[in-house]
Design a protein around this motif. Sequence first.
Motif, mmCIF file in Angstrom:
data_model
loop_
_atom_site.group_PDB
_atom_site.id
_atom_site.type_symbol
_atom_site.label_atom_id
_atom_site.label_comp_id
_atom_site.label_asym_id
_atom_site.label_seq_id
_atom_site.Cartn_x
_atom_site.Cartn_y
_atom_site.Cartn_z
ATOM 1 N N LEU A 169 0.823 -1.205 0.000
ATOM 2 C CA LEU A 169 0.000 0.000 0.000
ATOM 3 C C LEU A 169 0.859 1.258 0.000
ATOM 4 O O LEU A 169 1.991 1.265 0.479
ATOM 5 N N VAL A 170 0.265 2.334 -0.521
ATOM 6 C CA VAL A 170 0.786 3.696 -0.347
ATOM 7 C C VAL A 170 -0.353 4.522 0.226
ATOM 8 O O VAL A 170 -1.469 4.501 -0.309
ATOM 9 N N ASP A 171 -0.091 5.224 1.321
ATOM 10 C CA ASP A 171 -1.117 6.082 1.924
ATOM 11 C C ASP A 171 -1.055 7.472 1.303
ATOM 12 O O ASP A 171 0.017 8.092 1.259
ATOM 13 N N LEU A 200 1.372 -1.790 -6.283
ATOM 14 C CA LEU A 200 0.836 -1.335 -5.002
ATOM 15 C C LEU A 200 -0.556 -0.726 -5.184
ATOM 16 O O LEU A 200 -0.913 -0.288 -6.277
ATOM 17 N N SER A 201 -1.305 -0.691 -4.099
ATOM 18 C CA SER A 201 -2.601 -0.026 -4.070
ATOM 19 C C SER A 201 -2.502 1.256 -3.259
ATOM 20 O O SER A 201 -1.579 1.423 -2.460
ATOM 21 N N VAL A 202 -3.459 2.171 -3.477
ATOM 22 C CA VAL A 202 -3.438 3.470 -2.809
ATOM 23 C C VAL A 202 -4.585 3.545 -1.808
ATOM 24 O O VAL A 202 -5.733 3.239 -2.142
ATOM 25 N N VAL A 203 -4.259 3.928 -0.572
ATOM 26 C CA VAL A 203 -5.255 4.156 0.471
ATOM 27 C C VAL A 203 -5.473 5.664 0.592
ATOM 28 O O VAL A 203 -4.513 6.413 0.812
ATOM 29 N N LEU A 204 -6.711 6.130 0.441
ATOM 30 C CA LEU A 204 -7.021 7.551 0.517
ATOM 31 C C LEU A 204 -7.520 7.913 1.909
ATOM 32 O O LEU A 204 -8.341 7.203 2.490
ATOM 33 N N SER A 205 -7.021 9.034 2.428
ATOM 34 C CA SER A 205 -7.487 9.561 3.710
ATOM 35 C C SER A 205 -7.730 11.049 3.559
ATOM 36 O O SER A 205 -7.109 11.716 2.722
ATOM 37 N N GLU A 206 -8.634 11.579 4.367
ATOM 38 C CA GLU A 206 -8.911 13.015 4.383
ATOM 39 C C GLU A 206 -8.956 13.474 5.828
ATOM 40 O O GLU A 206 -9.525 12.808 6.696
ATOM 41 N N SER A 207 -8.327 14.632 6.082
ATOM 42 C CA SER A 207 -8.279 15.142 7.457
ATOM 43 C C SER A 207 -9.339 16.205 7.709
ATOM 44 O O SER A 207 -9.193 17.042 8.598
ATOM 45 N N ALA A 208 -10.412 16.192 6.900
ATOM 46 C CA ALA A 208 -11.587 17.052 7.110
ATOM 47 C C ALA A 208 -11.232 18.532 7.230
ATOM 48 O O ALA A 208 -11.744 19.245 8.079
ATOM 49 N N GLY A 209 -10.330 19.001 6.351
ATOM 50 C CA GLY A 209 -9.970 20.413 6.345
ATOM 51 C C GLY A 209 -8.841 20.778 7.280
ATOM 52 O O GLY A 209 -8.296 21.874 7.205
ATOM 53 N N ARG A 210 -8.457 19.868 8.194
ATOM 54 C CA ARG A 210 -7.333 20.141 9.091
ATOM 55 C C ARG A 210 -6.032 19.919 8.332
ATOM 56 O O ARG A 210 -5.914 18.969 7.556
ATOM 57 N N SER A 266 -5.378 9.299 15.585
ATOM 58 C CA SER A 266 -5.871 7.970 15.218
ATOM 59 C C SER A 266 -5.387 7.583 13.824
ATOM 60 O O SER A 266 -5.113 6.406 13.555
ATOM 61 N N TRP A 267 -5.260 8.589 12.934
ATOM 62 C CA TRP A 267 -4.749 8.298 11.598
ATOM 63 C C TRP A 267 -3.331 7.750 11.680
ATOM 64 O O TRP A 267 -2.994 6.752 11.029
ATOM 65 N N ALA A 268 -2.474 8.364 12.474
ATOM 66 C CA ALA A 268 -1.086 7.919 12.594
ATOM 67 C C ALA A 268 -1.017 6.491 13.121
ATOM 68 O O ALA A 268 -0.209 5.675 12.652
ATOM 69 N N ASP A 269 -1.855 6.160 14.093
ATOM 70 C CA ASP A 269 -1.879 4.800 14.628
ATOM 71 C C ASP A 269 -2.313 3.803 13.560
ATOM 72 O O ASP A 269 -1.776 2.695 13.456
ATOM 73 N N GLN A 270 -3.296 4.188 12.744
ATOM 74 C CA GLN A 270 -3.774 3.302 11.689
ATOM 75 C C GLN A 270 -2.687 3.064 10.642
ATOM 76 O O GLN A 270 -2.523 1.946 10.145
ATOM 77 N N VAL A 271 -1.949 4.108 10.294
ATOM 78 C CA VAL A 271 -0.863 3.963 9.326
ATOM 79 C C VAL A 271 0.213 3.038 9.882
ATOM 80 O O VAL A 271 0.733 2.166 9.183
ATOM 81 N N ALA A 272 0.557 3.227 11.166
ATOM 82 C CA ALA A 272 1.568 2.373 11.784
ATOM 83 C C ALA A 272 1.137 0.912 11.753
ATOM 84 O O ALA A 272 1.959 0.010 11.538
ATOM 85 N N ALA A 273 -0.143 0.672 11.961
ATOM 86 C CA ALA A 273 -0.655 -0.703 11.931
ATOM 87 C C ALA A 273 -0.647 -1.268 10.509
ATOM 88 O O ALA A 273 -0.380 -2.453 10.305
ATOM 89 N N ARG A 274 -0.936 -0.427 9.494
ATOM 90 C CA ARG A 274 -0.959 -0.896 8.104
ATOM 91 C C ARG A 274 0.436 -1.175 7.572
ATOM 92 O O ARG A 274 0.613 -2.015 6.712
ATOM 93 N N ARG A 275 1.423 -0.412 8.031
ATOM 94 C CA ARG A 275 2.804 -0.511 7.552
ATOM 95 C C ARG A 275 2.883 -0.406 6.027
ATOM 96 O O ARG A 275 3.323 -1.323 5.344
ATOM 97 N N PRO A 276 2.432 0.724 5.465
ATOM 98 C CA PRO A 276 2.504 0.887 4.010
ATOM 99 C C PRO A 276 3.942 1.109 3.560
ATOM 100 O O PRO A 276 4.846 1.314 4.368
ATOM 101 N N HIS A 277 4.129 1.086 2.255
ATOM 102 C CA HIS A 277 5.450 1.378 1.709
ATOM 103 C C HIS A 277 5.835 2.838 1.916
ATOM 104 O O HIS A 277 7.028 3.171 1.902
ATOM 105 N N GLY A 278 4.855 3.705 2.069
ATOM 106 C CA GLY A 278 5.141 5.121 2.282
ATOM 107 C C GLY A 278 3.868 5.918 2.413
ATOM 108 O O GLY A 278 2.764 5.417 2.150
ATOM 109 N N VAL A 279 4.028 7.179 2.805
ATOM 110 C CA VAL A 279 2.906 8.094 3.012
ATOM 111 C C VAL A 279 3.164 9.369 2.216
ATOM 112 O O VAL A 279 4.262 9.933 2.273
#
Length: 351
Positions: free
Chosen positions: A74-76, A103-113, A119-132
């Motif tokens: 994955l790539v985030d 690789l596949s792409v995981v899309l995330s949005e921080s709702a304007g922030r 929680s996003w950082a924890d999820q990425v750490a758990a996924r262990r993608p190739h990069g962000v």
Amino acid sequence: MTPPERAQTQTARRSAQTATLAEIAREAGVSAPTVSKVLNGRADVAPATRNRVEELLRAHGYRRRRAESTRSPLVDLVFHEMESAWALEVIRGVENVARDAGLSVVLSESAGRLTPGRSWADQVAARRPHGVILVLSELDESQRALLTSRSIPFVVMDPAGDPGSDVPSIGATNWQGGLAATRHLVDLGHRRIGAITGPSRMMCSRARIDGYRAALETAGVPVDPALIRNGDFHHESGYRLGLELLRRPDRPTAVFAGNDLQALGLYEAARELGLRVPEDLSVVGFDDLPVARWVGPPLTTVRQPLTEMAEAAARLVLELGRGDETTPAATRVELATSLVVRSSTAAPAGS
């Protein structure tokens, strides 16, 4: 190095790594498996314990060895918001590179922030993608440390602020683009040139309006603050602020919009007031989204190579993930912008 010497070296490295983890567990007052859970991004750790262990990991400079990381394919890709065709151009570029790499792409949005939530950082750490890849976003210090400790590389595309000298980033020549857009209007004979900027907190927006000011000052045209409006890069602000500018008794004869969406909002404001583009009002946008070619009249704009920027960001983050020694740890790349002249600009009436 002979095989016995290599084995001794590897054993020593393992011992040093184990001792460090044991020390972290001892200092945190937890078990080694708990430290392992934190390292692996597991959710079943109390927040206070997780924070304490993370602090000690940073203090010890712990960094997971790449050989120990089982990466997911994955790539985030993280946006601060995904509400326009602008985002689609970026997604296309990242997908092009990810697909070629399997690789596949995981899309995330921080709702304007501008900074994603914890929680996003924890999820990425758990996924262990190739990069962000973060688009118009940034990480706080704890998020950077978390990704670094997991050997998850990250790149910022079109940074919202100054990403720092230690953060790889891909951008565009925004100042040069603002200069070229405004200089084009000056060369056509316009002297009352308005501007609708993007958010002042974004570095790209500040650079574009600085280029606008530089073009006017270089041409000996006074910068009139009354003709500058701060927008938010959305169609609605182009429309609303366009009405404000065009209802002035001394309205501008041309407007540089900070992006194409605001330029289209300005088109709508001009039509509502019975003004014709470009006969009564010249308009220049920024980005060169596909829609810019199809609106009436086709929009003169500054091309920002969004797809190419996204491709460059994806290639860079994968190079960093491979540990390519030829790739600098901190890289700042700016791709060139260019003016695309279409039918929305002309000499001012009566000139």
